[in-house]
Design a protein around this motif. Structure first.
Motif, PDB file in Angstrom:
ATOM      1  N   VAL A 123       3.293  15.628 -57.657  1.00 49.80           N
ATOM      2  CA  VAL A 123       4.382  16.263 -58.403  1.00 49.80           C
ATOM      3  C   VAL A 123       4.005  16.372 -59.881  1.00 49.80           C
ATOM      4  N   LEU A 124       3.468  15.284 -60.449  1.00 54.27           N
ATOM      5  CA  LEU A 124       3.053  15.290 -61.853  1.00 54.27           C
ATOM      6  C   LEU A 124       1.928  16.290 -62.092  1.00 54.27           C
ATOM      7  N   HIS A 167       3.370   2.698 -47.270  1.00 53.54           N
ATOM      8  CA  HIS A 167       4.580   3.285 -47.844  1.00 53.54           C
ATOM      9  C   HIS A 167       4.528   3.324 -49.372  1.00 53.54           C
ATOM     10  N   VAL A 168       3.992   2.278 -49.975  1.00 49.94           N
ATOM     11  CA  VAL A 168       3.875   2.261 -51.437  1.00 49.94           C
ATOM     12  C   VAL A 168       2.938   3.366 -51.915  1.00 49.94           C
ATOM     13  N   LEU A 169       1.754   3.453 -51.303  1.00 52.92           N
ATOM     14  CA  LEU A 169       0.740   4.405 -51.748  1.00 52.92           C
ATOM     15  C   LEU A 169       1.063   5.842 -51.347  1.00 52.92           C
ATOM     16  N   LYS A 170       1.760   6.025 -50.235  1.00 50.49           N
ATOM     17  CA  LYS A 170       2.177   7.375 -49.836  1.00 50.49           C
ATOM     18  C   LYS A 170       3.088   7.987 -50.899  1.00 50.49           C
ATOM     19  N   ASN A 171       4.079   7.216 -51.337  1.00 49.05           N
ATOM     20  CA  ASN A 171       5.016   7.728 -52.334  1.00 49.05           C
ATOM     21  C   ASN A 171       4.373   7.854 -53.711  1.00 49.05           C
ATOM     22  N   LEU A 172       3.465   6.955 -54.050  1.00 50.79           N
ATOM     23  CA  LEU A 172       2.722   7.080 -55.303  1.00 50.79           C
ATOM     24  C   LEU A 172       1.860   8.338 -55.313  1.00 50.79           C
ATOM     25  N   ASN A 173       1.221   8.626 -54.171  1.00 51.07           N
ATOM     26  CA  ASN A 173       0.382   9.817 -54.068  1.00 51.07           C
ATOM     27  C   ASN A 173       1.219  11.089 -54.178  1.00 51.07           C
ATOM     28  N   LEU A 174       2.394  11.093 -53.539  1.00 48.82           N
ATOM     29  CA  LEU A 174       3.296  12.240 -53.654  1.00 48.82           C
ATOM     30  C   LEU A 174       3.756  12.428 -55.104  1.00 48.82           C
ATOM     31  N   TRP A 175       4.041  11.330 -55.774  1.00 47.11           N
ATOM     32  CA  TRP A 175       4.459  11.393 -57.173  1.00 47.11           C
ATOM     33  C   TRP A 175       3.340  11.961 -58.045  1.00 47.11           C
ATOM     34  N   SER A 176       2.105  11.537 -57.768  1.00 44.41           N
ATOM     35  CA  SER A 176       0.964  12.060 -58.533  1.00 44.41           C
ATOM     36  C   SER A 176       0.801  13.563 -58.314  1.00 44.41           C
ATOM     37  N   GLY A 234       2.536  20.940 -48.156  1.00 50.74           N
ATOM     38  CA  GLY A 234       1.736  21.628 -49.164  1.00 50.74           C
ATOM     39  C   GLY A 234       2.303  21.475 -50.565  1.00 50.74           C
ATOM     40  N   LYS A 235       1.617  22.071 -51.530  1.00 50.74           N
ATOM     41  CA  LYS A 235       1.945  21.932 -52.947  1.00 50.74           C
ATOM     42  C   LYS A 235       3.326  22.488 -53.296  1.00 50.74           C
ATOM     43  N   PHE A 236       3.742  23.549 -52.626  1.00 53.46           N
ATOM     44  CA  PHE A 236       4.952  24.261 -53.008  1.00 53.46           C
ATOM     45  C   PHE A 236       6.212  23.409 -52.814  1.00 53.46           C
ATOM     46  N   GLU A 245       7.910  18.401 -54.297  1.00 51.97           N
ATOM     47  CA  GLU A 245       9.033  17.711 -54.959  1.00 51.97           C
ATOM     48  C   GLU A 245      10.119  17.343 -53.945  1.00 51.97           C
ATOM     49  N   ASP A 246      10.469  18.294 -53.081  1.00 46.94           N
ATOM     50  CA  ASP A 246      11.481  18.035 -52.057  1.00 46.94           C
ATOM     51  C   ASP A 246      11.005  16.979 -51.070  1.00 46.94           C
ATOM     52  N   TYR A 247       9.698  17.023 -50.751  1.00 48.68           N
ATOM     53  CA  TYR A 247       9.177  16.060 -49.786  1.00 48.68           C
ATOM     54  C   TYR A 247       9.195  14.643 -50.365  1.00 48.68           C
TER      55      TYR A 247
END
Length: 331
Positions: free
Chosen positions: A250-251, A239-248, A169-171, A174-176
């Motif tokens: 976080v932003l 793997h590329v898009l998973k981490n990009l989506n997580l970064w988005s 979830g959203k909370f 960052e850690d994930y």
């Protein structure tokens, strides 16, 4: 571009795209893996070193495929998870075991092929089936250890019907993201570089010498093609898009909005559909080690065609008989 609030990403694409993909993978994957595992079990006494890894690859696929009906229900209900937090975590854990187990066993197969072609005299008679079994256990153990932290991140909104996140979830996003980057390095990048190094050396050896057995060369080239297909279609984009989506995410949580958020989300969902295709594509690995499997597949298709023709002819005869009976009754 900084704003006080970001435009909400549309989740409609996931609800329409993923369910048909899961249905297709479930049907094709179960049939293909069931057929492949059956052929391996029938020849258990002749089980070679590499086939131990192929067997584990099939088991990892079946483990994940059995969880797909739950995900089908989830997306058909409009992203509403009704099975509870524990079952959500188990479903996601099985996906991770399948994904990183598949990468691990494909890497083991690559290393074994490398040793058989580049160092045949050194390994001849020194590697047994027992060694392959031990390495397989180690792969399962390492993959489980890597996937276990994912179970401690929240996946649902309590016991009420709601989301079943593939990440968290959203909370805790960052850690994930930090965990996901480390996981990508150890679970994907390192095995990928090992496989790439093995096959880079193998190609050089095959090009330089003509003494290598032709059958072994063919198997090696088949497996190389399968690995390129799996990595380029399933593993790298995910793997590329998973981490990009997580970064988005976080932003977005930090109120830093970007125009590419929605595009990355949609691309990530497509990559999720593609990565689960590995459960349907992995049975191609059976083809690299068994020359008679293509012939068996041809016979299977021929039998299916003959059965369909018989059923069609039988239905035609029944229709004709019914029409004759109706004509006779009218007279």
């Amino acid at each position: 571009m900084n704003k006080s609030s970001c435009t909400r990403v549309s989740f409609d694409f996931t609800r329409t795209f993923l369910p048909p993909v899961y249905i297709l993978v479930f049907i094709v994957g179960l049939l293909a893996n069931g057929w492949g595992l059956k052929s391996l079990v029938q020849k258990w006494k002749k089980l070679g070193n590499i086939n131990v890894f192929v067997l584990n690859l099939g088991l990892a696929d079946v483990l994940y495929l059995l969880t797909l009906p739950l995900l089908m229900v989830y997306y058909f209900m409009g992203n509403k998870w009704i099975f509870g937090d524990v079952l959500c975590k188990i479903t996601r854990f099985c996906f991770n075991l399948n994904l990183y187990g598949s990468i691990g066993f494909l890497t083991c197969i690559s290393v074994y092929r490398y040793l058989a072609i580049v160092h045949p005299m050194r390994v001849m008679g020194r590697i047994s089936v027992l060694h392959s079994v031990g390495i397989s256990v180690l792969v399962w153990l390492l993959v489980s250890i890597q996937s276990l932290p994912d179970m401690f991140f929240s996946k649902t909104f309590g016991n009420k019907p709601g989301k079943c996140y593939d990440t968290t979830g959203k909370f805790y996003v960052e850690d994930y993201l930090k965990y996901s980057l480390g996981w990508t390095l150890t679970g994907f990048c390192i095995p990928f570089l090992i496989a790439l190094g093995c096959y880079g050396h193998v190609i050089v050896v095959l090009c330089r010498t003509n003494t290598t057995d032709k059958v072994l060369k063919q198997r090696c080239l088949k497996l190389l093609f399968i690995l390129i297909l799996l990595y380029s279609v399933c593993y790298i984009p995910y793997h590329v898009l998973k981490n990009l989506n997580l970064w988005s995410r976080v932003l977005s949580k930090q109120r830093q909005c970007r125009k590419w958020f929605d595009a990355v989300y949609i691309a990530h969902q497509i990559s999720r559909g593609l990565v689960c295709l590995n459960s349907a594509l992995n049975p191609l690995v059976y083809l690299h080690g068994e020359e008679n499997i293509p012939a068996q597949l041809g016979q299977l298709l021929l039998r299916a065609r003959e059965t369909f023709s018989r059923l069609s002819n039988s239905n035609s005869v029944r229709v004709a008989q019914t029409a004759d009976e109706e004509i006779i009754s009218l007279h």
